[in-house]
Design an enzyme around this catalytic site. Structure first.
Site, PDB file in Angstrom:
ATOM      1  N   GLU A 195      43.152  50.100  46.273  1.00 13.85           N
ATOM      2  CA  GLU A 195      43.507  51.488  45.942  1.00 13.85           C
ATOM      3  C   GLU A 195      45.009  51.710  46.107  1.00 13.85           C
ATOM      4  OE1 GLU A 195      40.891  50.542  47.665  1.00 13.85           O
ATOM      5  OE2 GLU A 195      39.192  51.891  47.396  1.00 13.85           O
ATOM      6  N   GLU A 246      33.273  50.036  50.552  1.00  8.41           N
ATOM      7  CA  GLU A 246      32.765  51.321  51.068  1.00  8.41           C
ATOM      8  C   GLU A 246      31.239  51.346  51.053  1.00  8.41           C
ATOM      9  OE1 GLU A 246      35.316  53.710  48.433  1.00  8.41           O
ATOM     10  OE2 GLU A 246      36.262  54.494  50.248  1.00  8.41           O
TER      11      GLU A 246
HETATM   12  C1  1HE Z   1      36.073  46.162  36.125  1.00  3.18           C
HETATM   13  C2  1HE Z   1      36.322  46.309  37.498  1.00  3.18           C
HETATM   14  C3  1HE Z   1      36.346  47.625  38.019  1.00  3.18           C
HETATM   15  C4  1HE Z   1      36.367  44.200  37.030  1.00  3.18           C
HETATM   16  N1  1HE Z   1      36.112  48.657  37.171  1.00  3.18           N
HETATM   17  N2  1HE Z   1      35.857  47.212  35.334  1.00  3.18           N
HETATM   18  N3  1HE Z   1      38.653  47.786  42.148  1.00  3.18           N
HETATM   19  C5  1HE Z   1      39.651  46.944  41.817  1.00  3.18           C
HETATM   20  O1  1HE Z   1      40.795  47.326  41.694  1.00  3.18           O
HETATM   21  C6  1HE Z   1      39.257  45.525  41.558  1.00  3.18           C
HETATM   22  C7  1HE Z   1      39.428  45.211  40.107  1.00  3.18           C
HETATM   23  N4  1HE Z   1      38.856  43.916  39.747  1.00  3.18           N
HETATM   24  C8  1HE Z   1      39.452  42.729  40.034  1.00  3.18           C
HETATM   25  O2  1HE Z   1      40.434  42.644  40.749  1.00  3.18           O
HETATM   26  C9  1HE Z   1      38.826  41.507  39.445  1.00  3.18           C
HETATM   27  O3  1HE Z   1      38.015  41.907  38.351  1.00  3.18           O
HETATM   28  C10 1HE Z   1      37.953  40.684  40.397  1.00  3.18           C
HETATM   29  C11 1HE Z   1      38.863  40.023  41.439  1.00  3.18           C
HETATM   30  C12 1HE Z   1      36.895  41.517  41.104  1.00  3.18           C
HETATM   31  C13 1HE Z   1      37.174  39.600  39.624  1.00  3.18           C
HETATM   32  O4  1HE Z   1      38.098  38.846  38.845  1.00  3.18           O
HETATM   33  P1  1HE Z   1      37.570  37.962  37.612  1.00  3.18           P
HETATM   34  O5  1HE Z   1      38.742  37.179  37.108  1.00  3.18           O
HETATM   35  O6  1HE Z   1      36.355  37.211  38.012  1.00  3.18           O
HETATM   36  O7  1HE Z   1      37.061  39.017  36.507  1.00  3.18           O
HETATM   37  P2  1HE Z   1      37.921  39.909  35.516  1.00  3.18           P
HETATM   38  O8  1HE Z   1      38.237  39.141  34.266  1.00  3.18           O
HETATM   39  O9  1HE Z   1      39.063  40.559  36.199  1.00  3.18           O
HETATM   40  O10 1HE Z   1      36.906  41.092  35.167  1.00  3.18           O
HETATM   41  C14 1HE Z   1      35.769  40.882  34.359  1.00  3.18           C
HETATM   42  C15 1HE Z   1      35.449  42.160  33.673  1.00  3.18           C
HETATM   43  O11 1HE Z   1      35.065  43.139  34.666  1.00  3.18           O
HETATM   44  C16 1HE Z   1      36.654  42.775  32.951  1.00  3.18           C
HETATM   45  O12 1HE Z   1      36.156  43.501  31.850  1.00  3.18           O
HETATM   46  P3  1HE Z   1      36.216  42.831  30.369  1.00  3.18           P
HETATM   47  O13 1HE Z   1      35.551  43.875  29.508  1.00  3.18           O
HETATM   48  O14 1HE Z   1      37.673  42.612  30.086  1.00  3.18           O
HETATM   49  O15 1HE Z   1      35.450  41.550  30.451  1.00  3.18           O
HETATM   50  C17 1HE Z   1      37.197  43.757  33.954  1.00  3.18           C
HETATM   51  O16 1HE Z   1      37.916  44.808  33.355  1.00  3.18           O
HETATM   52  C18 1HE Z   1      35.917  44.275  34.556  1.00  3.18           C
HETATM   53  N5  1HE Z   1      36.118  44.847  35.867  1.00  3.18           N
HETATM   54  N6  1HE Z   1      36.509  45.073  38.036  1.00  3.18           N
HETATM   55  C19 1HE Z   1      35.890  48.433  35.879  1.00  3.18           C
HETATM   56  N7  1HE Z   1      36.552  47.881  39.305  1.00  3.18           N
HETATM   57  C20 1HE Z   1      35.076  55.850  45.597  1.00  3.18           C
HETATM   58  S1  1HE Z   1      36.644  55.453  45.295  1.00  3.18           S
HETATM   59  C21 1HE Z   1      36.737  53.739  45.281  1.00  3.18           C
HETATM   60  C22 1HE Z   1      38.040  53.326  44.679  1.00  3.18           C
HETATM   61  C23 1HE Z   1      38.027  51.883  44.293  1.00  3.18           C
HETATM   62  O17 1HE Z   1      37.040  51.195  44.367  1.00  3.18           O
HETATM   63  S2  1HE Z   1      39.513  51.290  43.726  1.00  3.18           S
HETATM   64  C24 1HE Z   1      39.274  49.581  43.606  1.00  3.18           C
HETATM   65  C25 1HE Z   1      38.762  49.203  42.254  1.00  3.18           C
END
Ligand code: 1HE
Length: 274
Positions: free
Chosen positions: A136, A116
């Site tokens: 989402e 977005e």
């Molecule tokens: C996060 C977020 C996040 C990672 N909010 N903390 N977005 C999503 O649903 C995507 C969620 N993220 C993922 O699918 C993956 O993290 C990735 C594919 C982007 C990257 O994977 P990877 O293996 O390199 O990293 P990871 O181990 O999943 O994440 C590393 C850290 O980042 C981990 O935290 P940690 O404290 O355990 O190390 C994750 O929790 C954190 N992290 N993505 C919070 N999004 C205006 S409305 C919009 C609505 C949306 O955007 S919904 C889609 C949200």
């Protein structure tokens, strides 16, 4: 010029001549976007320094953004949810409908709110690692940062529905074909290309850049006859500017850049000074 400073906890800032460079810098959370970061970006473009003519939005690590910081989704009421979403709409409008053309550099995750944000920028340069998704649908929510307005206008309602209903992920080359990015460059080349494009944009007549950002998207939403009328007003305003007169004189005196079709490696056509 000056070195790099911080606009807020996760946004680095540097100015190179007329080009502002904003860098998302939260690698440990894959550039998850919290409210402060989104507001910081909007506030910058709502009140950009007078000597900034174009901007680059990039990231300090291998991902552009994993979207909304999901730890913020603990909104307690339905009304909080409305305000949260509106809290994205305003800053993203400040980017898209501002006065500074923004070139974004997309690599790795361009997900949810990250997509977005990218859609609110004007030129998107992708690297081969870029991938686009709207998880989402799988997280039991709906888009809230403007995707339902901006994305169907680029790729069609049916493709966005596919991304949300099935979790389909588009790769960089599909993104290019569908117009999510206008450029696809090699690995590690996105930033330099974005700076180059921003430099080119910064040389334009500011009135033209203003017209492209402010008039063009509005005209595109109008009925054809209304659009043609507004186009004539914008054409007259831009032609009447001193800079347009100078550029016309330069062309007539044989001193201006000619349009030269130049096949770049990825097929771009650019204006070159002959
Ligand atoms: C996060 C977020 C996040 C990672 N909010 N903390 N977005 C999503 O649903 C995507 C969620 N993220 C993922 O699918 C993956 O993290 C990735 C594919 C982007 C990257 O994977 P990877 O293996 O390199 O990293 P990871 O181990 O999943 O994440 C590393 C850290 O980042 C981990 O935290 P940690 O404290 O355990 O190390 C994750 O929790 C954190 N992290 N993505 C919070 N999004 C205006 S409305 C919009 C609505 C949306 O955007 S919904 C889609 C949200």
């Amino acid at each position: 010029m000056g070195g790099q400073s911080s606009l807020s906890e996760f946004v680095l800032y540097e100015q190179r001549g007329p080009i502002a460079i904003l860098t998302l810098d939260r690698p440990s959370k894959r550039n998850a976007l919290d409210t402060t970061t989104v507001r910081t970006l909007g506030a910058f473009f709502a009140d950009a320094p007078a000597d900034v003519a174009a901007a680059v939005l990039t990231s300090s690590s291998e991902h552009f953004s994993a979207g909304l910081d999901l730890s913020e989704l603990t909104a307690t009421s339905v009304f909080d949810g409305v305000l949260h979403s509106r809290g994205w709409h305003e800053p993203l409008n400040q980017i898209q409908l501002g006065t500074i053309p923004v070139v974004s550099v997309l690599r790795g995750a361009v997900i949810g709110g990250g997509l977005e944000l990218a859609l609110a920028t004007h030129i998107r340069v992708a690297e081969p690692t870029a991938y686009y998704a709207l998880p989402e649908g799988s997280r039991g929510i709906f888009v809230g940062g403007g995707a339902s307005v901006r994305l169907p206008r680029l790729i069609g309602v049916h493709r966005m529905a596919d991304m949300m209903l099935t979790g389909r992920v588009l790769d960089a080359s599909e993104g290019l074909d569908l117009g999510i990015s206008q450029y696809l460059v090699g690995d590690g080349e996105g930033f330099d290309r974005a700076v180059q494009l921003a430099g080119r944009i910064a040389e334009n007549n500011p009135v033209t850049n203003y017209a492209v950002l402010q008039a063009l998207p509005r005209i595109a939403e109008m009925g054809p006859q209304e659009g043609l009328f507004v186009e004539s007003l914008m054409a007259a305003i831009s032609q009447g500017s001193d800079r347009a007169k100078e550029l016309l004189e330069e062309f007539l005196a044989g001193r201006a850049a000619k349009v030269v079709a130049q096949e770049k490696r990825d097929g771009d056509t650019v204006m070159e000074t002959a």
